[in-house]
Design a protein around this motif. Structure first.
Motif, short mmCIF file in Angstrom:
data_model
loop_
_atom_site.label_atom_id
_atom_site.label_comp_id
_atom_site.label_asym_id
_atom_site.label_seq_id
_atom_site.Cartn_x
_atom_site.Cartn_y
_atom_site.Cartn_z
N ALA A 191 0.82 -1.21 0.00
CA ALA A 191 0.00 0.00 0.00
C ALA A 191 0.86 1.27 0.00
CB ALA A 191 -0.93 0.00 1.21
N HIS A 192 2.06 1.18 0.50
CA HIS A 192 2.93 2.37 0.64
C HIS A 192 3.15 3.09 -0.69
CE1 HIS A 192 5.71 4.65 3.17
NE2 HIS A 192 6.56 4.65 2.15
N PRO A 193 3.58 2.42 -1.76
CA PRO A 193 3.77 3.14 -3.02
C PRO A 193 2.45 3.56 -3.68
CG PRO A 193 4.34 0.84 -3.30
CD PRO A 193 4.09 1.05 -1.85
N VAL A 194 1.38 2.83 -3.42
CA VAL A 194 0.08 3.21 -3.97
C VAL A 194 -0.37 4.53 -3.34
CG1 VAL A 194 -2.35 2.56 -4.18
CG2 VAL A 194 -0.56 0.84 -4.51
N ILE A 195 -0.22 4.63 -2.04
CA ILE A 195 -0.58 5.88 -1.35
C ILE A 195 0.32 7.01 -1.84
CG2 ILE A 195 -0.70 7.04 0.89
CD1 ILE A 195 -1.38 4.25 2.08
N ALA A 196 1.58 6.70 -2.11
CA ALA A 196 2.50 7.71 -2.64
C ALA A 196 2.01 8.24 -3.98
CB ALA A 196 3.91 7.14 -2.76
#
Length: 134
Positions: free
Chosen positions: A108-113
């Motif tokens: 989820a971290h890069p998606v939120i980015a």
């Protein structure tokens, strides 16, 4: 001067908001660059990635404050607050391995980015339009 005509103070607030939003985008791109360095060049670059956020994590909050000075639309205020919430979610996904399995939060971290970047570009475009159309 009508009620909808921005004052000089409003214009200065809008200009500061625009500058902060551009700076925020530049910081996001730098943050992605540091992550790329860590992934593809040398893992020691993770220190740059994890430390650099402290340089710009408060920019959306400053944007929110200046949105009141610039008398920007309520939607832009909400978007500035949304940027701040997304940074909190980035922290959560980076440190949530005790709550959520690491593979899900890491994914989820890069998606939120990406959402953070798209929203920041949208906010910057709207701020530029508000400044152009006095």
């Amino acid at each position: 001067m009508t009620k909808d005509t921005p004052t000089n103070t409003n214009q200065i607030g809008r200009m500061i908001f625009l500058i902060l939003s551009i700076l925020f985008i530049m910081c996001l791109l730098t943050q992605v660059f540091f992550a790329g360095l860590a992934i593809f060049i040398n893992p020691s670059n993770w220190a740059n990635h994890t430390n650099f956020i402290h340089f710009f994590e408060w920019l959306p909050l400053l944007m929110l404050i200046t949105s009141f000075v610039g008398k920007l639309p309520v939607g832009m205020r909400w978007q500035s607050a949304g940027l701040f919430v997304l940074i909190f979610l980035m922290y959560f996904t980076a440190h949530s391995n005790t709550i959520v399995p690491i593979k899900y939060s890491a994914a989820a971290h890069p998606v939120i980015a990406m959402v953070l970047f798209i929203l920041s570009v949208n906010v910057t475009q709207r701020a530029a339009q508000m400044l152009r159309h006095k």
